[in-house]
Design a protein around this motif. Structure first.
Motif, short mmCIF file in Angstrom:
data_model
loop_
_atom_site.label_atom_id
_atom_site.label_comp_id
_atom_site.label_asym_id
_atom_site.label_seq_id
_atom_site.Cartn_x
_atom_site.Cartn_y
_atom_site.Cartn_z
N ARG A 260 0.83 -1.27 0.05
CA ARG A 260 -0.08 0.05 0.08
C ARG A 260 0.67 1.36 -0.12
O ARG A 260 0.49 2.27 -0.83
CB ARG A 260 -0.86 0.03 1.32
CG ARG A 260 -1.83 -1.34 1.25
CD ARG A 260 -2.91 -1.21 2.47
NE ARG A 260 -3.58 -0.04 2.19
CZ ARG A 260 -4.13 0.80 3.35
NH1 ARG A 260 -3.76 0.47 4.56
NH2 ARG A 260 -5.02 1.92 3.21
N VAL A 261 2.05 1.18 0.62
CA VAL A 261 3.03 2.34 0.79
C VAL A 261 3.41 2.52 -0.64
O VAL A 261 3.64 3.70 -1.23
CB VAL A 261 4.01 2.08 1.75
CG1 VAL A 261 5.07 3.04 1.44
CG2 VAL A 261 3.43 2.20 3.04
N ASN A 262 4.01 1.62 -1.42
CA ASN A 262 4.50 1.71 -2.77
C ASN A 262 3.15 2.16 -3.63
O ASN A 262 3.74 3.14 -4.41
CB ASN A 262 4.81 0.34 -3.24
CG ASN A 262 6.29 0.12 -2.79
OD1 ASN A 262 6.94 0.42 -2.03
ND2 ASN A 262 7.15 -0.77 -3.60
N ARG A 263 2.02 1.81 -3.43
CA ARG A 263 1.00 2.42 -4.33
C ARG A 263 0.81 3.74 -4.15
O ARG A 263 0.37 4.61 -5.07
CB ARG A 263 -0.31 1.34 -4.21
CG ARG A 263 0.05 -0.09 -4.84
CD ARG A 263 -1.27 -0.80 -4.75
NE ARG A 263 -0.92 -2.15 -5.21
CZ ARG A 263 -1.98 -2.94 -5.77
NH1 ARG A 263 -3.18 -2.49 -5.83
NH2 ARG A 263 -1.73 -4.22 -6.06
N SER A 264 0.97 4.05 -2.88
CA SER A 264 0.70 5.47 -2.61
C SER A 264 1.91 6.17 -3.35
O SER A 264 1.77 7.74 -3.25
CB SER A 264 0.58 5.74 -1.28
OG SER A 264 2.00 5.57 -0.61
N MET A 265 2.97 5.95 -3.69
CA MET A 265 4.00 6.75 -4.54
C MET A 265 4.07 6.42 -5.86
O MET A 265 4.89 6.70 -6.69
CB MET A 265 5.20 6.13 -3.89
CG MET A 265 5.83 6.74 -2.70
SD MET A 265 5.94 8.65 -2.68
CE MET A 265 7.46 8.74 -3.73
N GLY A 266 2.82 5.56 -6.17
CA GLY A 266 2.76 5.31 -7.56
C GLY A 266 3.68 4.30 -8.34
O GLY A 266 4.02 4.03 -9.45
N LEU A 267 4.08 3.62 -7.43
CA LEU A 267 4.96 2.46 -7.49
C LEU A 267 4.38 1.10 -7.64
O LEU A 267 3.37 0.97 -7.13
CB LEU A 267 6.30 2.33 -6.70
CG LEU A 267 7.15 3.46 -6.64
CD1 LEU A 267 8.22 3.49 -5.40
CD2 LEU A 267 8.03 3.51 -7.75
#
Ligand SMILES: [Zn+2]
Ligand SMILES: [Zn+2]
Length: 360
Positions: free
Chosen positions: A316-323
């Protein structure tokens, strides 16, 4: 046990790859025996092995100009650190383009070795024993050399071209892989290395075959089938990756790599002080998730439970950075059983080593 890497002079948090402290500019040298940074001084620093023995003089590795930040014990046959000494083949001294890639790949190798030391896995160098661990770090982009990533008789070969994002990413897309990194290659190949070392009884081999299949099946046939027709339908219900379906050797190595992905990331989270509060996670009723610095005394169910929630958080953290997801894999029950087997043999090896360990 590994601790959060920090500057020995001012205490600032640093990275394992750091050559100097960003806060106070102290030159940093990693002391593998204690798992901590010390000041890197050309004249050396006296450091004690936490397992005992007299203090020894440790100097910066002779590859420091190529960004190796480990220390090497004085009075050895080589002025290189353990990680650099394990490199058997490397680009020629005048091939600076390849040496630049080597510096990048060597940082991943150090991270791998640090984790192996932390897990208590035996590392027997090739220069001490026939069939011991060695790394051939060579580039397929230099002199038309043909480089095949792999493991044979203790020697792990890595293609330095894989350190180039464009090169590696093109292969990843072509092969349909969700994840491809140099560290991942190291973790996979070391799985091949450890399979024959850690499985030292007939009982363990029988168990291994029951879980992964019979590794005596023809590898050439398996390779041909894999590249002709691909993974069998429904593979995702039994394997961690497409590649793991190819042959029992590859299934073991892929599983071993995932064991290192999981325990390495859990260890980083633990040493960073991560805590997941249960009350903030919808549908979670197991109590807070507090990753442990070591899972040596834990069951694999406990490892997996922590990992399930932490990897979800990291994704979820990665997705919040568009990764893309940090851990783009799902662990199904048959894969969990294979991972539990790896957990058991790694813990067993660590315990055997702790019982017979000599400082050095
Ligand atoms: Zn500092
Ligand atoms: Zn070094």
């Amino acid at each position: 046990m590994m601790v959060t890497p920090h500057c020995p002079a001012c205490g600032s948090v640093v990275f394992f790859e750091s050559l100097e402290c960003p806060a106070c500019s102290t030159e940093l040298g990693f002391h593998r025996a204690s798992g901590e940074f010390a000041e890197a001084r050309p004249e050396g620093v006296l450091l004690t092995d936490p397992r005992g023995g007299e203090p020894r003089l440790w100097r910066p590795c002779s590859n420091r100009a190529w960004r190796c930040n480990w220390l090497a014990p004085d009075g050895e046959a080589s002025a290189q650190c353990l990680s650099c000494r394990l490199t058997r083949r490397r680009p020629d001294n005048d091939d600076t383009l390849s040496l630049e890639k080597l510096a990048v790949v060597a940082a991943d190798k150090r991270r791998l070795l640090m984790q192996l030391i932390d897990l208590g896995l035996p590392i027997t160098p090739y220069y001490e024993q026939e069939g011991g661990l060695a790394f051939d770090l060579v580039s397929s982009l230099s002199n038309g050399e043909r480089v095949i990533i792999g493991h044979a008789n203790g020697v792990i070969t890595i293609d330095l071209a894989e350190s180039l994002d464009a090169y590696r990413e093109r292969l990843r897309v072509r092969l349909g892989e969700p994840y491809r990194t140099v560290l991942g290659h190291f973790r996979h190949e070391i799985g091949h290395y450890y399979q024959s070392i850690l499985l030292d009884t007939d009982e363990l081999w029988a168990e291994c075959r029951a879980l992964f299949g019979d590794e005596r099946a023809s590898y050439q046939d398996a390779l041909k089938r894999h590249y002709d027709v691909g993974a069998p339908a429904g593979w995702i219900d039994e394997y961690i990756s497409d590649y793991a379906t190819m042959h029992p050797w590859e299934d073991f190595a892929e599983t071993f790599a995932h064991y290192l992905h999981i325990t390495g990331t859990l260890s980083t989270a633990a040493n960073s002080g991560v805590l997941l509060q249960a009350e903030r996670i919808a549908g979670f009723d197991h109590g807070d998730v507090l990753p442990r610095a070591s899972y040596r005394d834990a069951t694999f169910d406990e490892v997996l439970s922590d990992w399930t929630w932490l990897s979800l958080m990291f994704n979820r953290v990665n997705r919040s950075m568009g990764l893309k997801d940090l851990y783009p894999f799902g662990i199904v029950a048959p894969v969990a059983r294979k991972l539990a087997f790896v957990h058991r043999i790694v813990v067993r090896a660590g315990a055997a080593r702790a019982a017979s360990s000599q400082p050095g």
